[in-house]
Write an enzyme that holds these catalytic residues in place. Structure first.
Site, PDB file in Angstrom:
ATOM      1  N   ASP A 152      36.978  41.932  46.029  1.00 47.84           N
ATOM      2  CA  ASP A 152      37.815  40.473  45.864  1.00 47.84           C
ATOM      3  C   ASP A 152      39.236  40.605  46.644  1.00 47.84           C
ATOM      4  O   ASP A 152      39.313  39.403  47.003  1.00 47.84           O
ATOM      5  CB  ASP A 152      37.970  40.221  44.492  1.00 47.84           C
TER       6      ASP A 152
ATOM      7  N   GLY B 241      45.715  36.878  45.665  1.00 47.76           N
ATOM      8  CA  GLY B 241      46.739  36.115  45.540  1.00 47.76           C
ATOM      9  C   GLY B 241      46.427  34.631  45.842  1.00 47.76           C
ATOM     10  O   GLY B 241      46.611  33.800  44.910  1.00 47.76           O
TER      11      GLY B 241
ATOM     12  N   ASN C 118      33.122  32.551  41.199  1.00 47.48           N
ATOM     13  CA  ASN C 118      32.765  32.372  39.937  1.00 47.48           C
ATOM     14  C   ASN C 118      33.333  33.042  38.998  1.00 47.48           C
ATOM     15  O   ASN C 118      33.428  32.335  37.936  1.00 47.48           O
ATOM     16  CB  ASN C 118      31.129  32.930  39.848  1.00 47.48           C
ATOM     17  N   TYR C 119      33.724  34.294  39.102  1.00 48.92           N
ATOM     18  CA  TYR C 119      34.790  34.901  37.926  1.00 48.92           C
ATOM     19  C   TYR C 119      36.154  34.389  37.832  1.00 48.92           C
ATOM     20  O   TYR C 119      36.642  33.990  38.801  1.00 48.92           O
ATOM     21  CB  TYR C 119      34.555  36.240  38.181  1.00 48.92           C
TER      22      TYR C 119
ATOM     23  N   HIS D 241      25.791  44.351  36.412  1.00 46.70           N
ATOM     24  CA  HIS D 241      27.085  44.684  37.527  1.00 46.70           C
ATOM     25  C   HIS D 241      28.258  45.206  36.830  1.00 46.70           C
ATOM     26  O   HIS D 241      28.050  45.306  35.670  1.00 46.70           O
ATOM     27  CB  HIS D 241      27.357  43.276  38.271  1.00 46.70           C
TER      28      HIS D 241
ATOM     29  N   HIS E 228      32.712  45.801  36.819  1.00 43.48           N
ATOM     30  CA  HIS E 228      34.078  45.314  37.522  1.00 43.48           C
ATOM     31  C   HIS E 228      35.026  46.516  37.348  1.00 43.48           C
ATOM     32  O   HIS E 228      35.142  47.251  36.379  1.00 43.48           O
ATOM     33  CB  HIS E 228      34.386  44.239  36.377  1.00 43.48           C
TER      34      HIS E 228
ATOM     35  N   ASP F  48      58.279  55.760  38.335  1.00 37.08           N
ATOM     36  CA  ASP F  48      59.604  56.559  38.715  1.00 37.08           C
ATOM     37  C   ASP F  48      60.281  56.792  37.244  1.00 37.08           C
ATOM     38  O   ASP F  48      61.196  55.951  37.066  1.00 37.08           O
ATOM     39  CB  ASP F  48      60.431  55.745  39.588  1.00 37.08           C
TER      40      ASP F  48
ATOM     41  N   ILE G  21      55.684  60.357  43.153  1.00 36.36           N
ATOM     42  CA  ILE G  21      54.172  59.986  42.927  1.00 36.36           C
ATOM     43  C   ILE G  21      53.771  58.670  42.470  1.00 36.36           C
ATOM     44  O   ILE G  21      54.632  57.888  41.810  1.00 36.36           O
ATOM     45  CB  ILE G  21      53.444  61.068  42.090  1.00 36.36           C
TER      46      ILE G  21
ATOM     47  N   HIS H 171      28.627  45.377  32.983  1.00 38.70           N
ATOM     48  CA  HIS H 171      28.436  44.167  32.509  1.00 38.70           C
ATOM     49  C   HIS H 171      27.071  43.958  32.337  1.00 38.70           C
ATOM     50  O   HIS H 171      26.509  43.755  33.412  1.00 38.70           O
ATOM     51  CB  HIS H 171      29.153  43.062  33.264  1.00 38.70           C
TER      52      HIS H 171
END
Ligand SMILES: *[C@@H]1O[C@H](CO)[C@@H](O)[C@H](O)[C@H]1NC(C)=O
Ligand SMILES: *[C@@H]1O[C@H](CO)[C@@H](O)[C@H](O)[C@H]1NC(C)=O
Ligand SMILES: *[C@@H]1O[C@H](CO)[C@@H](O)[C@H](O)[C@H]1NC(C)=O
Ligand SMILES: *[C@@H]1O[C@H](CO)[C@@H](O)[C@H](O)[C@H]1NC(C)=O
Ligand SMILES: [Cu+2]
Length: 691
Positions: free
Chosen positions: A342, A349, A429-430, A485, A487, A496, A643, A653
């Site tokens: 996605d 965004g 759809n989601y 499916h 997710h 940090d 790191i 699902h």
């Protein structure tokens, strides 16, 4: 699944209108001047987006026309420079340069340009490189709209619709990313930027996904914007519109569900947080909220105040959702390729729409607007795309009742008030409700709540008794299968902990047998077994990969050069929630190669400014050669280094009838929780209620 449905222009359902508006967008004139002193991590302003795109259009590096802009984001300054700014913003006399990263396509090539927009009246292209590897940038909203207009102009499609006894005006089609399926299939499309289209019958419902036009697949060359493949394979009955509605004015009145009294949010003393630009200050927390057209919300420079030392201490340099991978589990021709990324295919965004006050966010919320660049490089404003609010849900932060003291019962309790930063990405759809929640204990909790509409398949079945073969889904309504499916939501978390250099510690809880012999560490008691902690510090990236579903382990991020007064290494603990599914696909399966990082929930890599997108910078039709698992093969040192934690929330699902016609939200979460970070519980001196 993720796709922006582009219905034909003649169909103006409310849901379609919202999408079409976003396609044309609310473009903003180039009058807004940049803030005089933006925070170095502030998202690009409307004026900066305009300047970046103008520079790309004027650049001798990009000669071909037309130019389509696929991504414009802040190319943030070096981390050291940002940290030095953050340590003393007041004395930072000069602002850091403002650079944009632009991904543009022209003449069939993907250009990656870095543009200096510090002076918006004279933006300059600093560098350009043409991407030669696999994969493409995300589809633009305009491309999806243009592709949506192709099917009704394509004679075989018109014939298919007619053959099903349907009216062309009641059919709409969406762009479905086609994934990547190796040599044979790629050769068929000559490496072109192609997508598949699937179509739906719109009549009689706003539930766009409930009535698939089964068996029809179009293949569209997105660069040429032309249909290059077509198949009409099987005719299935179109599921009926009845029972698919979710709009309040269509399902009622009368409203017959369980009745609940309306909730109330009252803050008699006003909001407890302040926003200075995009810096949020609340209780002991301070952090920056940004917006990126691919990631959505970006949390940066999160620091927590330490009441004991009086110091503000670093916790999280950067946190954002890097990818949402959603593979469907039906190998059939119309379904096998549905292995959506996605963020990489569609941009999370720009899949975020204005939040609805009182529903998406409570009455005490404050809202942030954001801008992204459209395909022409013009800024598009999204109002109320992020909300920030204090939450008191009646939960307890800590308590104790002491009944052992003579003649008295002592009860002390502190309510758990938290701060939530929320965005909702509606990827077709989601709907993904994405929350960053800050707690006064020093904990950061990430919650992803899934809701919206299932990806559904038309079937001839109207009852489960008739189904003999593996249907790859659950019959959720007559003639309607909700397909199995997963997710996988992967967060990039540049921790940090009390400084830049951290180590990753795996504490294994190890069962022990009591030897009853003090010489071998046993105790001469009848107890037979117990567990203890075996500590391992990860040396390099291969040690930084963890699959959680095995032996019990506590995972810590520590600062090896900082200790508490009593000698413990200062740290934060990763506390996985329940959503820890990993991929069940075979390693040699193509979608699994692209998302090979989904077999383990935890990966730790050294900080690298370029390694942001877990599925690769060019994830659309990507092969996985630039994903997190590929980077991790370098096996770089991660001990006492700067790191980054990559954590994947996973949910399998198996749909059920209650997920139809709209799915009630289902959440997965994880926490980053102080672990020997403070000298003691920070909430001891907080006011009890009523004081
Ligand atoms: C098809 O839809 C159009 C527009 O709604 C309508 O005018 C026309 O009568 C419809 N045709 C049929 C055969 O239903
Ligand atoms: C890095 O990891 C590999 C594989 O676990 C291990 O063999 C090697 O010793 C490690 N390197 C260092 C420098 O610790
Ligand atoms: C940083 O990441 C980029 C992109 O993956 C890579 O080309 C580069 O070699 C990396 N640098 C280091 C030091 O690993
Ligand atoms: C972090 O560790 C690296 C490698 O050991 C070192 O070069 C660097 O100076 C350290 N950074 C800080 C801020 O301590
Ligand atoms: Cu689902």
């Amino acid at each position: 699944m993720a796709t922006k449905m582009m219905p034909l222009l003649s169909v103006l359902l409310p849901i379609a209108i919202a999408i079409l508006l976003s396609a044309t967008g609310v473009t903003v004139a180039n009058t807004a001047s940049a803030q005089s002193h933006p925070h170095p991590l502030d998202s690009l302003s409307a004026a900066e987006l305009t300047a970046a795109s103008a520079a790309v259009h004027a650049s001798p590096f990009v000669k071909a026309r037309p130019i389509t802009i696929h991504y414009v984001g802040l190319n943030e300054p070096e981390k050291a420079d940002v940290l030095s700014y953050a340590s003393n913003p007041a004395s930072s006399s000069t602002t850091l340069p403002r650079h944009a990263l632009v991904i543009a396509r022209a003449g069939g090539e993907s250009h990656e340009l870095r543009v200096d927009v510090t002076d918006i009246s004279a933006p300059s292209v600093l560098s350009d490189s043409v991407h030669r590897g696999a994969g493409f940038p995300a589809f633009t909203v305009e491309e999806q709209a243009a592709a949506g207009a192709l099917p009704p102009t394509y004679a075989p499609f018109v014939e298919s619709v007619r053959r099903r006894g349907l009216n062309l005006s009641e059919v709409g089609c969406g762009v479905f990313s086609k994934g990547w399926f190796g040599g044979e299939e790629e050769a068929r499309w000559h490496g072109a930027r192609v997508a598949k289209m699937q179509c739906f019958v719109l009549g009689g419902t706003a539930n766009f996904y409930a009535r698939p036009l089964a068996g029809v697949t179009l293949v569209v060359d997105i660069d040429r914007m032309a249909v290059v493949g077509y198949r009409d394979r099987v005719v299935q009955p179109v599921p009926k519109a009845e029972g698919t509605e979710y709009r309040a004015d269509k399902v009622g009145p009368p409203f017959a569900g369980p009745s609940v009294a309306p909730g109330v949010v009252v803050q008699p003393e006003g909001k407890g947080f302040r926003m200075d630009g995009h810096v949020v200050r609340w209780a002991n927390w301070e952090f920056h909220v940004g917006f990126d057209m691919r990631a959505g919300t970006v949390i940066s420079l999160a620091t927590v105040h330490d009441a004991d030392s009086g110091l503000r201490r670093r916790v999280l340099y950067r946190g954002f959702v890097s990818e949402v991978f959603v593979p469907y589990m039906d190998p059939a021709e119309e379904w096998y390729f549905r292995t959506f990324m996605d963020a990489g295919d569609y941009n999370l965004g720009i899949s975020a729409f204005p939040l609805q006050p009182g529903g998406d966010c409570p009455a005490n919320a404050a809202y942030l607007d954001a801008y992204y660049a459209n395909q022409d490089g013009e800024p598009v404003k999204v109002d109320n795309v992020i909300c920030v609010f204090e939450r008191y849900a009646g939960d307890v932060a800590w308590r104790h009742t002491e009944a052992a003291l003579a003649n008295q019962i002592i009860t002390e309790v502190r309510p758990d008030v938290t701060l939530v930063v929320r965005m909702v990405a509606s990827t077709g759809n989601y709907d993904y409700i994405l929350d960053w929640e800050f707690k006064t204990t020093g904990t950061i909790k990430f919650v992803a709540s899934l809701t919206g509409i299932l990806a559904m398949q038309a079937t001839s079945y109207t009852h489960t008794d008739k189904i003999k073969e593996d249907a790859h889904g659950t019959l959720v309504a007559e003639n309607t299968l909700g397909i199995y499916h997963d997710h996988f939501i992967t967060c990039h978390l540049d921790l940090d902990v009390d400084g830049t250099n951290n180590s990753f510690v795996k504490n294994s809880l190890t069962p022990m047998r009591n030897t009853r012999d003090p010489a071998t560490g046993g105790a001469d008691t009848p107890r037979r077994s117990y567990w203890t902690v075996r500590r391992e510090v990860a040396e390099n990236e291969s040690d930084g990969q963890v699959k959680l579903n095995g032996a019990p382990r506590e995972l810590l991020f520590v600062n090896p050069s900082k200790r508490t007064k009593i000698g413990n290494e200062v740290g934060y603990r990763l506390l996985p929630g329940g959503a820890t599914a990993t991929s069940l696909l075979d390693d040699d399966d193509y979608p699994q190669q692209r998302a090979s990082y989904t077999k383990k929930q935890v990966w730790v890599t050294p900080y690298n400014r370029s390694e942001k997108w877990v599925s690769g910078l060019y994830a659309e039709q990507g092969t996985g050669n630039d994903n997190l698992a590929a980077w991790s093969k370098k096996n770089r040192r991660i001990k006492d280094e700067d790191i980054v934690l990559w954590y994947t929330l996973g949910l399998h699902h198996v749909p059920c009838q209650e997920d139809f016609p709209v799915m009630p939200s289902l959440s997965g979460a994880f926490e980053l929780r102080p672990f020997n970070f403070f000298q003691s519980n920070q909430l001891i001196r907080t006011r009890p209620p009523g004081h």
